[in-house]
Design a protein around this motif. Structure first.
Motif, PDB file in Angstrom:
ATOM      1  N   ILE A 124       0.850  -1.189   0.000  1.00  0.00           N
ATOM      2  CA  ILE A 124       0.000   0.000   0.000  1.00  0.00           C
ATOM      3  C   ILE A 124       0.889   1.244   0.000  1.00  0.00           C
ATOM      4  N   PRO A 125       0.751   2.113  -1.012  1.00  0.00           N
ATOM      5  CA  PRO A 125       1.628   3.284  -1.103  1.00  0.00           C
ATOM      6  C   PRO A 125       1.310   4.352  -0.064  1.00  0.00           C
ATOM      7  N   ARG A 126       2.343   5.050   0.320  1.00  0.00           N
ATOM      8  CA  ARG A 126       2.237   6.236   1.170  1.00  0.00           C
ATOM      9  C   ARG A 126       3.075   7.322   0.505  1.00  0.00           C
ATOM     10  N   VAL A 127       2.670   7.672  -0.721  1.00  0.00           N
ATOM     11  CA  VAL A 127       3.458   8.573  -1.553  1.00  0.00           C
ATOM     12  C   VAL A 127       2.566   9.717  -2.038  1.00  0.00           C
ATOM     13  N   GLY A 128       2.805  10.933  -1.549  1.00  0.00           N
ATOM     14  CA  GLY A 128       2.077  12.099  -2.034  1.00  0.00           C
ATOM     15  C   GLY A 128       0.569  11.928  -1.982  1.00  0.00           C
ATOM     16  N   ASP A 129      -0.089  12.182  -3.117  1.00  0.00           N
ATOM     17  CA  ASP A 129      -1.548  12.053  -3.177  1.00  0.00           C
ATOM     18  C   ASP A 129      -2.008  10.614  -3.008  1.00  0.00           C
ATOM     19  N   PHE A 130      -1.107   9.665  -3.234  1.00  0.00           N
ATOM     20  CA  PHE A 130      -1.491   8.253  -3.200  1.00  0.00           C
ATOM     21  C   PHE A 130      -1.142   7.639  -1.842  1.00  0.00           C
ATOM     22  N   VAL A 159       0.327   8.245 -12.279  1.00  0.00           N
ATOM     23  CA  VAL A 159       0.405   9.510 -13.010  1.00  0.00           C
ATOM     24  C   VAL A 159       1.831   9.862 -13.395  1.00  0.00           C
ATOM     25  N   GLY A 160       1.921  10.760 -14.399  1.00  0.00           N
ATOM     26  CA  GLY A 160       3.191  11.059 -15.024  1.00  0.00           C
ATOM     27  C   GLY A 160       4.254  11.594 -14.101  1.00  0.00           C
ATOM     28  N   GLU A 161       3.929  12.600 -13.319  1.00  0.00           N
ATOM     29  CA  GLU A 161       4.928  13.220 -12.454  1.00  0.00           C
ATOM     30  C   GLU A 161       5.485  12.228 -11.443  1.00  0.00           C
ATOM     31  N   LEU A 162       4.667  11.285 -11.039  1.00  0.00           N
ATOM     32  CA  LEU A 162       5.069  10.352  -9.992  1.00  0.00           C
ATOM     33  C   LEU A 162       5.965   9.231 -10.489  1.00  0.00           C
ATOM     34  N   SER A 163       5.614   8.610 -11.612  1.00  0.00           N
ATOM     35  CA  SER A 163       6.268   7.335 -11.925  1.00  0.00           C
ATOM     36  C   SER A 163       6.617   7.099 -13.381  1.00  0.00           C
ATOM     37  N   GLU A 164       6.288   8.009 -14.279  1.00  0.00           N
ATOM     38  CA  GLU A 164       6.448   7.705 -15.701  1.00  0.00           C
ATOM     39  C   GLU A 164       7.871   7.319 -16.098  1.00  0.00           C
ATOM     40  N   PRO A 165       8.938   7.937 -15.562  1.00  0.00           N
ATOM     41  CA  PRO A 165      10.277   7.515 -15.953  1.00  0.00           C
ATOM     42  C   PRO A 165      10.585   6.056 -15.613  1.00  0.00           C
ATOM     43  N   SER A 220      -1.877  17.076   0.283  1.00  0.00           N
ATOM     44  CA  SER A 220      -1.404  15.763   0.734  1.00  0.00           C
ATOM     45  C   SER A 220      -0.328  15.880   1.802  1.00  0.00           C
ATOM     46  N   GLY A 221      -0.255  17.046   2.436  1.00  0.00           N
ATOM     47  CA  GLY A 221       0.714  17.226   3.497  1.00  0.00           C
ATOM     48  C   GLY A 221       2.153  17.211   3.019  1.00  0.00           C
ATOM     49  N   ASP A 231      -6.771  17.703  -8.721  1.00  0.00           N
ATOM     50  CA  ASP A 231      -6.615  16.455  -9.486  1.00  0.00           C
ATOM     51  C   ASP A 231      -5.314  15.778  -9.080  1.00  0.00           C
ATOM     52  N   PHE A 232      -5.200  14.502  -9.440  1.00  0.00           N
ATOM     53  CA  PHE A 232      -3.998  13.729  -9.143  1.00  0.00           C
ATOM     54  C   PHE A 232      -2.898  13.959 -10.165  1.00  0.00           C
TER      55      PHE A 232
END
Length: 233
Positions: free
Chosen positions: A40-46, A101-107, A141-142, A150-151
């Motif tokens: 379970i992620p604890r990353v930014g909006d997710f 989403v792109g900013e988070l994981s696309e690379p 998202s603190g 939006d995400f």
């Protein structure tokens, strides 16, 4: 046709706990089984720890009419041992249904699944949604960033990776699509025979390291240069 259907599962028998679950439906319309998301992620909006629980179904592999399949749900793709466990249980194709989403994981998207396919000698089907959801109320998202509604953009780019390091072209980054490809499951065994990763792996050594790591008194195996901390006169 075998269908993998991600659902929101509410466990009414155990306090109505919520799981991120994928159900496997066989080619006769029967439910073969289900798998609950392990990580379970604890990353930014997710930060999904506020509503999903870590899964308790292990690393099941489902034997279907078309091969032995497994589901590494979304964030689980960032954990190499998760991929490994599905392979040890005999998976020939591992599906990775995602919403990222792109900013988070696309690379990382074209790398992680392809590496998993090579390392574990199976096919990986990477599935990601497309589009942008906008919510009526802005949220934070603190993480110190301004409130937003939006995400970000879900970048699609679904594709299939093979154990011999080949890869299909990706679907669109912006539009829904359907990817149809042949997967010769004989390739899984052929690659295992060629490279011998399972024969040369040191699972006993890894298991010993992991057994020590989870203990409170674990100390990393670090050998320091004796001159590194020597005081000069």
């Amino acid at each position: 046709m075998v269908i993998i259907s991600p659902i929101l599962e509410r466990d009414v028998n155990h306090g109505e706990v919520i799981w991120n679950t994928a159900v496997v439906i066989g080619n006769h319309g029967n439910v073969i089984g289900k798998h609950r998301k392990n990580h379970i992620p604890r990353v930014g909006d997710f930060n999904e720890s506020t509503y999903y629980m870590e899964g308790n179904t292990g690393h099941p592999v489902f034997e279907t009419a078309f091969g032995k399949i497994a589901i590494n749900i979304c964030y689980g793709r960032h954990h190499p041992l998760n991929w490994l466990a599905f392979g040890l249980n005999g998976a020939e194709i591992v599906f990775n249904p995602s919403a990222t989403v792109g900013e988070l994981s696309e690379p990382m998207w074209p790398i992680e699944a392809r590496n998993a396919a090579i390392a574990n000698s199976y096919f990986v089907a990477s599935i990601n949604r497309v589009g942008t959801e906008t919510f009526p109320n802005a949220f934070t998202s603190g993480d110190g960033k301004p409130a937003h509604a939006d995400f970000g953009h879900f970048y699609g780019s679904s594709h299939v990776s093979a154990p011999d390091s080949s890869c299909t072209p990706s679907l669109s980054r912006k539009r829904d699509g359907l990817l149809i490809t042949d997967m010769d499951l004989n390739l899984c065994r052929q690659v295992k025979d060629r490279w011998g990763f399972r024969m040369t792996a040191r699972y006993d050594m890894y298991a010993e390291t992991l057994a020590h790591y989870v203990k409170p008194d674990f100390e990393p195996q670090i050998i320091s240069d004796p001159l590194l901390h020597k005081k000069s006169l």
